[in-house]
Design an enzyme around this catalytic site. Structure first.
Site, short mmCIF file in Angstrom:
data_model
loop_
_atom_site.label_atom_id
_atom_site.label_comp_id
_atom_site.label_asym_id
_atom_site.label_seq_id
_atom_site.Cartn_x
_atom_site.Cartn_y
_atom_site.Cartn_z
N PRO A 282 -0.86 -36.66 -13.62
CG PRO A 282 0.70 -35.15 -14.49
CD PRO A 282 -0.73 -35.28 -14.11
CD GLU B 165 1.97 -26.64 -15.17
OE1 GLU B 165 2.29 -26.53 -16.36
OE2 GLU B 165 2.46 -27.50 -14.40
NE ARG C 272 -8.71 -55.66 -24.35
CZ ARG C 272 -8.26 -56.71 -23.64
NH1 ARG C 272 -8.16 -56.63 -22.32
NH2 ARG C 272 -7.91 -57.83 -24.25
CG ASP D 42 -6.24 -59.11 -21.32
OD1 ASP D 42 -6.18 -59.30 -22.54
OD2 ASP D 42 -7.16 -58.49 -20.77
N1 LIG Z 1 -3.00 -39.72 -16.38
C1 LIG Z 1 -2.08 -39.08 -16.70
C2 LIG Z 1 -0.93 -38.39 -17.14
C3 LIG Z 1 0.30 -39.04 -17.33
N2 LIG Z 1 0.58 -40.35 -17.10
N3 LIG Z 1 1.16 -38.14 -17.78
N4 LIG Z 1 0.55 -36.94 -17.86
C4 LIG Z 1 -0.74 -37.07 -17.48
C5 LIG Z 1 -1.64 -35.90 -17.38
C6 LIG Z 1 -2.95 -36.05 -16.95
C7 LIG Z 1 -3.75 -34.94 -16.74
C8 LIG Z 1 -3.20 -33.67 -16.96
C9 LIG Z 1 -3.67 -32.37 -16.78
CL1 LIG Z 1 -5.18 -31.96 -16.08
C10 LIG Z 1 -2.68 -31.47 -17.16
N5 LIG Z 1 -1.61 -32.19 -17.56
C11 LIG Z 1 -0.35 -31.62 -18.02
C12 LIG Z 1 0.65 -31.61 -16.90
C13 LIG Z 1 1.96 -31.78 -17.16
C14 LIG Z 1 2.89 -31.73 -16.13
C15 LIG Z 1 2.47 -31.53 -14.85
N6 LIG Z 1 1.18 -31.40 -14.60
C16 LIG Z 1 0.27 -31.44 -15.62
C17 LIG Z 1 -1.89 -33.54 -17.43
C18 LIG Z 1 -1.10 -34.64 -17.67
#
Ligand SMILES: N#Cc1c(N)n[nH]c1-c1ccc2c(Cl)cn(Cc3cccnc3)c2c1
Length: 242
Positions: A88, A115, A157, A172
């Site tokens: 994130p 996390e 794609r 696109d």
């Molecule tokens: N790309 C992207 C993306 C997005 N756009 N939303 N969430 C993610 C994403 C990607 C990788 C992980 C991993 Cl590793 C663990 N978590 C859960 C989390 C939740 C809150 C805080 N930290 C981690 C992920 C969330």
């Protein structure tokens, strides 16, 4: 293109074998390897996470397990892969990112959970391969797998021979800086809703102008931020399409 995905939920990546992506594998446009991170654990509990230094909620993924997994998965070629780490907190993944990565011979996706992955994993990997920590959008998922599927689809794609109609990728949304306008098919009238006359006129210059204007109007209404990125020439051209 070779694509490897490391995850504790290998079955989450099953969609890679379906439809367009499955056909790209069958046609050997891409090769895909999915690896269970727990294969690099050595304890009876197959632990991949531990408590965070400094306290705080949740757990952090252990560097030792990821380090061994990346050492093995990313080995075996003269030139290293590009390591993609969904997070994130990552840089925005955009269509431009997909276009850039579509030129890469080998991508490895490190899909974490909890996390996140201990930062030293990415810092260590960056000593021997390009590493990109990216986010697919400003919302929060539970892990990296859905993000990896999204990014893989948008990259694959673009590869030659994958899309039935390559022109589709050239038109696109975002490819010319604007959103795509509305599209229509038969019947001419459906529930008293007509198809715009210009699209049935056969006047392709008028159709192109109409489509350009529709794209501009929709972008203005839904994504005005994209218009800020357009050059004055591109805006003038779109304006002339009115
Ligand atoms: N790309 C992207 C993306 C997005 N756009 N939303 N969430 C993610 C994403 C990607 C990788 C992980 C991993 Cl590793 C663990 N978590 C859960 C989390 C939740 C809150 C805080 N930290 C981690 C992920 C969330």
């Amino acid at each position: 293109m070779r694509i490897d995905v490391i995850t504790i939920f290998p079955d989450y990546m099953a969609p890679l074998r379906e439809a367009l992506l499955g056909k790209a594998i069958e046609r050997e446009r891409i090769s895909v390897g999915v690896h269970d991170l727990r294969g690099w654990t050595h304890d009876v509990h197959r632990a991949v996470d531990d408590s965070p230094y400094g306290g705080g909620p949740g757990m952090v993924m252990k560097p030792q397990v990821w380090g061994e997994a990346l050492d093995e998965v990313c080995a075996g070629s003269d030139s290293p892969p590009r390591l993609v780490v969904p997070t994130p907190a990552g840089s925005p993944f955009t269509q431009q990112t997909a276009v850039r990565w579509s030129e890469e011979p080998w991508l490895v996706f490190a899909c974490g959970r909890y996390e996140g992955i201990d930062q030293r994993v990415m810092d260590d990997a960056a000593r021997r391969m390009p590493v990109e920590e990216v986010s697919i959008g400003d919302y929060v998922l539970v892990g990296g797998e859905v993000a990896a599927l999204t990014m893989i689809e948008s990259v694959v794609r673009l590869l030659p021979g994958v899309l039935g109609n390559p022109a589709s990728a050239e038109q696109d949304s975002f490819s010319d800086g604007l959103l795509e306008g509305p599209c229509y098919t038969r019947p001419e009238a459906w529930r008293d809703l007509p198809v715009p006359d210009v699209l049935r006129s056969g006047n392709h210059a008028a159709i192109d102008r109409w489509r350009r204007y529709q794209a501009l109007e929709r972008t203005w209404q839904r994504r005005p931020d994209l218009l800020e990125a357009l050059s004055d020439d591109e805006l003038d051209r779109a304006d002339r399409a009115r």
